[in-house]
Design a protein around this motif. Structure first.
Motif, PDB file in Angstrom:
ATOM      1  N   VAL A 102      -5.279  22.723 -82.964  1.00  0.00           N
ATOM      2  CA  VAL A 102      -4.209  23.323 -83.774  1.00  0.00           C
ATOM      3  C   VAL A 102      -4.848  24.303 -84.742  1.00  0.00           C
ATOM      4  O   VAL A 102      -5.808  23.957 -85.442  1.00  0.00           O
ATOM      5  CB  VAL A 102      -3.416  22.254 -84.548  1.00  0.00           C
ATOM      6  CG1 VAL A 102      -2.416  22.916 -85.502  1.00  0.00           C
ATOM      7  CG2 VAL A 102      -2.689  21.317 -83.597  1.00  0.00           C
ATOM      8  N   ILE A 103      -4.339  25.528 -84.782  1.00  0.00           N
ATOM      9  CA  ILE A 103      -4.811  26.527 -85.745  1.00  0.00           C
ATOM     10  C   ILE A 103      -3.629  26.983 -86.574  1.00  0.00           C
ATOM     11  O   ILE A 103      -2.595  27.391 -86.038  1.00  0.00           O
ATOM     12  CB  ILE A 103      -5.454  27.740 -85.053  1.00  0.00           C
ATOM     13  CG1 ILE A 103      -6.557  27.307 -84.087  1.00  0.00           C
ATOM     14  CG2 ILE A 103      -6.032  28.685 -86.112  1.00  0.00           C
ATOM     15  CD1 ILE A 103      -7.200  28.466 -83.340  1.00  0.00           C
ATOM     16  N   SER A 104      -3.788  26.930 -87.900  1.00  0.00           N
ATOM     17  CA  SER A 104      -2.731  27.325 -88.826  1.00  0.00           C
ATOM     18  C   SER A 104      -3.189  28.545 -89.621  1.00  0.00           C
ATOM     19  O   SER A 104      -4.298  28.577 -90.147  1.00  0.00           O
ATOM     20  CB  SER A 104      -2.410  26.164 -89.768  1.00  0.00           C
ATOM     21  OG  SER A 104      -1.405  26.521 -90.687  1.00  0.00           O
ATOM     22  N   ARG A 143      -8.437  12.639 -88.539  1.00  0.00           N
ATOM     23  CA  ARG A 143      -7.677  13.059 -89.721  1.00  0.00           C
ATOM     24  C   ARG A 143      -8.461  14.034 -90.588  1.00  0.00           C
ATOM     25  O   ARG A 143      -8.403  13.994 -91.811  1.00  0.00           O
ATOM     26  CB  ARG A 143      -7.222  11.849 -90.531  1.00  0.00           C
ATOM     27  CG  ARG A 143      -6.359  10.872 -89.738  1.00  0.00           C
ATOM     28  CD  ARG A 143      -5.924   9.677 -90.580  1.00  0.00           C
ATOM     29  NE  ARG A 143      -5.112   8.770 -89.809  1.00  0.00           N
ATOM     30  CZ  ARG A 143      -5.595   7.783 -89.059  1.00  0.00           C
ATOM     31  NH1 ARG A 143      -6.891   7.591 -88.992  1.00  0.00           N
ATOM     32  NH2 ARG A 143      -4.788   6.996 -88.379  1.00  0.00           N
ATOM     33  N   THR A 144      -9.178  14.930 -89.941  1.00  0.00           N
ATOM     34  CA  THR A 144      -9.995  15.917 -90.636  1.00  0.00           C
ATOM     35  C   THR A 144      -9.545  17.327 -90.262  1.00  0.00           C
ATOM     36  O   THR A 144      -9.218  17.599 -89.111  1.00  0.00           O
ATOM     37  CB  THR A 144     -11.480  15.749 -90.275  1.00  0.00           C
ATOM     38  OG1 THR A 144     -11.904  14.436 -90.635  1.00  0.00           O
ATOM     39  CG2 THR A 144     -12.339  16.763 -91.017  1.00  0.00           C
ATOM     40  N   VAL A 145      -9.525  18.198 -91.257  1.00  0.00           N
ATOM     41  CA  VAL A 145      -9.145  19.591 -91.075  1.00  0.00           C
ATOM     42  C   VAL A 145     -10.276  20.470 -91.589  1.00  0.00           C
ATOM     43  O   VAL A 145     -10.919  20.157 -92.590  1.00  0.00           O
ATOM     44  CB  VAL A 145      -7.851  19.911 -91.866  1.00  0.00           C
ATOM     45  CG1 VAL A 145      -7.602  21.401 -91.936  1.00  0.00           C
ATOM     46  CG2 VAL A 145      -6.664  19.208 -91.236  1.00  0.00           C
ATOM     47  N   ILE A 146     -10.527  21.580 -90.902  1.00  0.00           N
ATOM     48  CA  ILE A 146     -11.483  22.559 -91.394  1.00  0.00           C
ATOM     49  C   ILE A 146     -10.716  23.683 -92.080  1.00  0.00           C
ATOM     50  O   ILE A 146      -9.880  24.353 -91.474  1.00  0.00           O
ATOM     51  CB  ILE A 146     -12.333  23.142 -90.252  1.00  0.00           C
ATOM     52  CG1 ILE A 146     -13.076  22.037 -89.500  1.00  0.00           C
ATOM     53  CG2 ILE A 146     -13.317  24.171 -90.806  1.00  0.00           C
ATOM     54  CD1 ILE A 146     -14.122  21.318 -90.314  1.00  0.00           C
ATOM     55  N   ALA A 148      -8.118  20.390 -85.974  1.00  0.00           N
ATOM     56  CA  ALA A 148      -7.265  21.398 -86.614  1.00  0.00           C
ATOM     57  C   ALA A 148      -8.064  22.268 -87.560  1.00  0.00           C
ATOM     58  O   ALA A 148      -8.969  21.799 -88.259  1.00  0.00           O
ATOM     59  CB  ALA A 148      -6.120  20.723 -87.364  1.00  0.00           C
ATOM     60  N   ILE A 149      -7.705  23.547 -87.575  1.00  0.00           N
ATOM     61  CA  ILE A 149      -8.356  24.544 -88.426  1.00  0.00           C
ATOM     62  C   ILE A 149      -7.281  25.313 -89.172  1.00  0.00           C
ATOM     63  O   ILE A 149      -6.271  25.714 -88.591  1.00  0.00           O
ATOM     64  CB  ILE A 149      -9.194  25.526 -87.587  1.00  0.00           C
ATOM     65  CG1 ILE A 149     -10.261  24.780 -86.777  1.00  0.00           C
ATOM     66  CG2 ILE A 149      -9.845  26.585 -88.470  1.00  0.00           C
ATOM     67  CD1 ILE A 149     -10.971  25.652 -85.754  1.00  0.00           C
TER      68      ILE A 149
END
Length: 250
Positions: free
Chosen positions: A87-89, A156-159, A120-121
């Motif tokens: 997932v990229i936001s 549950r980690t986001v970059i 996810a990023i």
């Protein structure tokens, strides 16, 4: 690699158009599900008091009448025969640095993917009246995403990635840093009176002064680097557990 793109500025935002172009360089299996309208500052809010509607624009492009969290949640529930690999936001119009991450719909949309177990990023472009728009993100986003997509991320980690307000060739490189904290304030408050004589309050934004602690995202972007910061959903302050537990012992 299947990629889900989302944001908080809305499906028609210039930064999102750029993200779609960049994602097309990385995969031929790119899906879009983003808010129909701007939702900046929405945080990790979920629409519960109104129905959320899903609109299809093309084969793999959808928008929702809700928040960034709604967009990711609905996409994962309704659009896929198998979940996306990433997932990229973004790319957000404005930085998401320091404690601003708690307000950010951009970060929260990525967090929703991470809660579902998907890497996810979140991408944001600092502007600061530079007049350069998304220049740094245009030149660097693909180069940053490629190595991050292969990182074995903890659950549950986001970059969180922030591009400085510079021309692409002026960016000094990438720093992996911790989250910083602003010194004070949450922006301006504008007070007024509507045509019926009733008072209203409008939250505004302005530059918040801060001390550039070493090794933080705030310092990295200020120094002309791209900041890369791993964030996680667990907000527990572990160092305080024993002290608080002592209040209830015995």
């Amino acid at each position: 690699m299947r990629i889900l793109l989302t944001n908080d500025d809305g499906i028609h935002a210039p930064g999102f158009e750029l993200l779609e172009q960049i994602a097309a360089q990385l995969s031929d299996d790119v899906w879009v599900c983003a808010p129909a309208e701007e939702n900046s500052g929405a945080g990790h809010s979920l629409t519960l008091h109104l129905p959320v509607r899903l609109r299809q624009h093309s084969e793999r492009r959808f928008s929702v009448t809700g928040t960034p969290t709604d967009a990711v949640n609905l996409a994962l529930r309704k659009l896929f025969d198998r979940p996306p690999d990433l997932v990229i936001s973004g790319i957000n119009n404005g930085e998401n640095l320091g404690d601003d991450v708690t307000y950010s719909g951009t970060i929260s949309a990525a967090m929703e993917g991470a809660l579902a177990g998907i890497p996810a990023i979140a991408l944001s472009q600092a502007m600061r009246d530079s007049g350069l728009g998304f220049a740094a993100a245009l030149g660097w986003a693909a180069k940053v995403i490629r190595p991050l997509a292969d990182v074995p991320m903890a659950p549950r980690t986001v970059i969180n990635v922030n591009f400085p307000p510079l021309a692409a060739e002026a960016v000094k490189g990438v720093r992996v840093v911790r989250q910083g904290f602003h010194d004070y304030g949450r922006g301006s408050l504008v007070e007024g009176t509507d045509p019926r004589g009733r008072p209203y309050y409008w939250f505004g934004l302005h530059d918040i002064e801060h001390t550039l602690d070493h090794g933080t995202d705030l310092e990295a972007v200020s120094d002309g680097y791209i900041s890369v910061t791993p964030l996680h959903v667990d907000l527990t302050h572990y160092a305080s557990l024993d002290a608080v537990a002592e209040r209830f012992s015995g």
